[in-house]
Design a protein around this motif. Structure first.
Motif, PDB file in Angstrom:
ATOM      1  N   GLN A  35     -16.348  -1.546   5.631  1.00 13.07           N
ATOM      2  CA  GLN A  35     -17.694  -2.015   5.295  1.00 13.07           C
ATOM      3  C   GLN A  35     -17.702  -3.510   4.998  1.00 13.07           C
ATOM      4  OE1 GLN A  35     -19.255  -0.310   1.684  1.00 13.07           O
ATOM      5  NE2 GLN A  35     -21.184  -1.434   1.806  1.00 13.07           N
ATOM      6  N   ALA A  36     -16.697  -3.981   4.259  1.00 11.92           N
ATOM      7  CA  ALA A  36     -16.672  -5.381   3.847  1.00 11.92           C
ATOM      8  C   ALA A  36     -16.263  -6.316   4.975  1.00 11.92           C
ATOM      9  CB  ALA A  36     -15.713  -5.557   2.667  1.00 11.92           C
ATOM     10  N   LEU A  37     -15.388  -5.832   5.874  1.00 14.24           N
ATOM     11  CA  LEU A  37     -14.831  -6.679   6.929  1.00 14.24           C
ATOM     12  C   LEU A  37     -15.007  -6.009   8.288  1.00 14.24           C
ATOM     13  CD1 LEU A  37     -11.427  -7.448   5.172  1.00 14.24           C
ATOM     14  CD2 LEU A  37     -13.565  -8.739   4.961  1.00 14.24           C
ATOM     15  N   PRO A  38     -16.236  -5.898   8.775  1.00 12.36           N
ATOM     16  CA  PRO A  38     -16.461  -5.208  10.051  1.00 12.36           C
ATOM     17  C   PRO A  38     -15.649  -5.844  11.180  1.00 12.36           C
ATOM     18  CG  PRO A  38     -18.547  -5.676   8.935  1.00 12.36           C
ATOM     19  CD  PRO A  38     -17.488  -6.434   8.193  1.00 12.36           C
ATOM     20  N   GLY A  39     -14.960  -5.005  11.932  1.00  7.36           N
ATOM     21  CA  GLY A  39     -14.203  -5.483  13.078  1.00  7.36           C
ATOM     22  C   GLY A  39     -12.798  -5.954  12.777  1.00  7.36           C
ATOM     23  N   ALA A  40     -12.426  -6.061  11.490  1.00  8.62           N
ATOM     24  CA  ALA A  40     -11.064  -6.490  11.152  1.00  8.62           C
ATOM     25  C   ALA A  40     -10.084  -5.360  11.436  1.00  8.62           C
ATOM     26  CB  ALA A  40     -10.975  -6.883   9.683  1.00  8.62           C
ATOM     27  N   PRO A  41      -8.921  -5.648  12.047  1.00  8.97           N
ATOM     28  CA  PRO A  41      -7.926  -4.595  12.277  1.00  8.97           C
ATOM     29  C   PRO A  41      -7.359  -4.093  10.957  1.00  8.97           C
ATOM     30  CG  PRO A  41      -7.010  -6.750  12.808  1.00  8.97           C
ATOM     31  CD  PRO A  41      -8.474  -6.972  12.543  1.00  8.97           C
ATOM     32  N   LEU A  42      -7.254  -2.779  10.829  1.00  9.31           N
ATOM     33  CA  LEU A  42      -6.732  -2.147   9.619  1.00  9.31           C
ATOM     34  C   LEU A  42      -5.453  -1.389   9.957  1.00  9.31           C
ATOM     35  CD1 LEU A  42     -10.055  -0.644   8.187  1.00  9.31           C
ATOM     36  CD2 LEU A  42      -8.949  -2.773   7.499  1.00  9.31           C
ATOM     37  N   VAL A  43      -4.429  -1.569   9.163  1.00 17.81           N
ATOM     38  CA  VAL A  43      -3.173  -0.839   9.330  1.00 17.81           C
ATOM     39  C   VAL A  43      -2.908  -0.046   8.062  1.00 17.81           C
ATOM     40  CG1 VAL A  43      -0.667  -1.047   9.554  1.00 17.81           C
ATOM     41  CG2 VAL A  43      -2.165  -2.462  10.961  1.00 17.81           C
ATOM     42  N   VAL A  44      -2.673   1.251   8.213  1.00 15.93           N
ATOM     43  CA  VAL A  44      -2.341   2.114   7.090  1.00 15.93           C
ATOM     44  C   VAL A  44      -0.838   2.359   7.109  1.00 15.93           C
ATOM     45  CG1 VAL A  44      -2.678   4.360   6.016  1.00 15.93           C
ATOM     46  CG2 VAL A  44      -4.599   3.219   7.142  1.00 15.93           C
ATOM     47  N   VAL A  45      -0.157   1.992   6.026  1.00 13.84           N
ATOM     48  CA  VAL A  45       1.296   2.161   5.949  1.00 13.84           C
ATOM     49  C   VAL A  45       1.600   3.448   5.198  1.00 13.84           C
ATOM     50  CG1 VAL A  45       3.462   1.161   5.158  1.00 13.84           C
ATOM     51  CG2 VAL A  45       1.628  -0.325   6.000  1.00 13.84           C
ATOM     52  N   LEU A  46       2.239   4.379   5.896  1.00  9.04           N
ATOM     53  CA  LEU A  46       2.542   5.698   5.357  1.00  9.04           C
ATOM     54  C   LEU A  46       4.000   6.065   5.626  1.00  9.04           C
ATOM     55  CD1 LEU A  46      -0.552   7.621   6.763  1.00  9.04           C
ATOM     56  CD2 LEU A  46      -0.085   7.307   4.330  1.00  9.04           C
ATOM     57  N   PRO A  47       4.614   6.866   4.753  1.00 11.47           N
ATOM     58  CA  PRO A  47       5.924   7.422   5.087  1.00 11.47           C
ATOM     59  C   PRO A  47       5.819   8.254   6.363  1.00 11.47           C
ATOM     60  CG  PRO A  47       5.425   7.747   2.759  1.00 11.47           C
ATOM     61  CD  PRO A  47       4.162   7.268   3.409  1.00 11.47           C
ATOM     62  N   GLU A  48       6.862   8.250   7.165  1.00 11.69           N
ATOM     63  CA  GLU A  48       6.836   8.978   8.429  1.00 11.69           C
ATOM     64  C   GLU A  48       6.453  10.435   8.233  1.00 11.69           C
ATOM     65  OE1 GLU A  48       7.038   7.887  11.441  1.00 11.69           O
ATOM     66  OE2 GLU A  48       7.457   5.798  10.898  1.00 11.69           O
ATOM     67  N   GLU A  49       6.939  11.053   7.140  1.00 10.76           N
ATOM     68  CA  GLU A  49       6.686  12.475   6.920  1.00 10.76           C
ATOM     69  C   GLU A  49       5.239  12.765   6.536  1.00 10.76           C
ATOM     70  OE1 GLU A  49       8.687  10.872   3.101  1.00 10.76           O
ATOM     71  OE2 GLU A  49       8.774  10.574   5.290  1.00 10.76           O
ATOM     72  N   HIS A  50       4.451  11.733   6.253  1.00 15.16           N
ATOM     73  CA  HIS A  50       3.049  11.934   5.869  1.00 15.16           C
ATOM     74  C   HIS A  50       2.071  11.635   6.999  1.00 15.16           C
ATOM     75  CE1 HIS A  50       4.029  11.192   1.318  1.00 15.16           C
ATOM     76  NE2 HIS A  50       4.488  12.343   1.774  1.00 15.16           N
ATOM     77  N   LYS A  51       2.535  11.036   8.076  1.00 18.38           N
ATOM     78  CA  LYS A  51       1.624  10.568   9.117  1.00 18.38           C
ATOM     79  C   LYS A  51       0.848  11.703   9.775  1.00 18.38           C
ATOM     80  CE  LYS A  51       3.807   6.208  10.423  1.00 18.38           C
ATOM     81  NZ  LYS A  51       4.404   5.429  11.529  1.00 18.38           N
ATOM     82  N   ALA A  52       1.524  12.764  10.156  1.00 17.20           N
ATOM     83  CA  ALA A  52       0.851  13.873  10.838  1.00 17.20           C
ATOM     84  C   ALA A  52      -0.159  14.531   9.900  1.00 17.20           C
ATOM     85  CB  ALA A  52       1.883  14.899  11.327  1.00 17.20           C
ATOM     86  N   PHE A  53       0.229  14.696   8.642  1.00 12.94           N
ATOM     87  CA  PHE A  53      -0.691  15.294   7.668  1.00 12.94           C
ATOM     88  C   PHE A  53      -1.937  14.438   7.524  1.00 12.94           C
ATOM     89  CE2 PHE A  53      -2.402  15.692   3.391  1.00 12.94           C
ATOM     90  CZ  PHE A  53      -2.541  17.071   3.263  1.00 12.94           C
ATOM     91  N   TRP A  54      -1.766  13.093   7.433  1.00 18.96           N
ATOM     92  CA  TRP A  54      -2.914  12.208   7.262  1.00 18.96           C
ATOM     93  C   TRP A  54      -3.824  12.237   8.478  1.00 18.96           C
ATOM     94  CZ3 TRP A  54      -6.510  10.290   4.703  1.00 18.96           C
ATOM     95  CH2 TRP A  54      -7.242   9.192   5.140  1.00 18.96           C
TER      96      TRP A  54
END
Length: 255
Positions: A35-54
């Protein structure tokens, strides 16, 4: 950054995936930045074991996020940020690093922090503490002048080249946040106004407090809708901090 677990919550479900007013904590955080930064690329950093769940969890909710935009978590926060930097486009000018379990920040806070970083190269939101402090030496202790203390928050925003260069250094246990890494590299850290409601959810009490804040938001919105223009129906929100810079354009990346 969303690499935590639910140990202090007394839960097997990592805190970033817990529901806050019917929506995952991490989803709320992501949507704040979208909402604050429309169009800005976002990267979510997660442990490998959590990626599929997320990915499965995010598919059930309205999350403004590219499901391929993830970075793998590391042994320490320092290593997780390094991997997040690798996942961002190479041509961004500013990078914001934020705790995934701070879902109540405002768009104004994000843009304000970006404005300061755009002008000075670094920006870290902070608030003045309300508690008293004592420094301990064995069994003895003595008071500390709290007027010289600030509680540091995220997002912490930096010029991209500065942050990437700073993270080329070797890990040190002294690195408590991105500001400490960049400061070790030789840069001056510029503080700006934080927000008291920008809490970090680490314990069950934090989740209950966040629920109460959202309920209060809903009550005040309903009161204003019922009595438009009636300022008495809305209580002023006070947020203590230190003098900030001015608003400016959004950064090109957030992490």
């Amino acid at each position: 950054m969303a690499g935590g677990c639910g140990r202090r919550m007394g839960s097997t479900l990592p805190k970033q995936f817990m529901l806050l007013d019917g929506q995952p904590v991490l989803a709320r955080t992501i949507n704040c930045f979208a909402q604050a930064l429309p169009g800005a690329p976002l990267v979510v950093v997660l442990p490998e074991e959590h990626k599929a769940f997320w990915r499965d969890l995010a598919a059930r909710f309205d999350v403004a996020w590219d499901t391929d935009a993830t970075g793998g978590g590391g042994a320490e926060r320092f290593h997780s940020v390094s991997r997040g930097l690798e996942a961002l486009p190479p041509d961004v000018e500013l990078i914001a690093v934020h705790d995934g379990v701070r879902p109540l920040l405002s768009a104004e806070l994000i843009r304000r922090t970006v404005a300061v970083a755009a002008e000075y190269g670094t920006a870290v939101p902070a608030i003045a503490p309300v508690d008293s402090f004592r420094s301990t030496e064995g069994v003895a202790s003595h008071p500390v002048d709290r007027s010289m203390r600030r509680a540091v928050q995220t997002p912490q925003v930096f010029r991209a080249r500065l942050l990437r260069d700073a993270y080329e250094t070797l890990f040190s246990p002294d690195f408590t946040d991105d500001a400490s890494v960049v400061e070790r590299f030789g840069a001056t850290i510029r503080l700006c106004d934080g927000e008291r409601r920008n809490i970090k959810i680490t314990a069950r009490e934090d989740l209950l407090f966040a629920e109460a804040l959202l309920a209060d938001d809903a009550d005040r919105a309903a009161a204003e809708a019922a009595c438009p223009g009636d300022e008495a129906a809305m209580s002023d929100r006070t947020e203590a901090g230190i003098p900030a810079g001015r608003d400016a354009a959004a950064p090109e990346a957030a992490e």
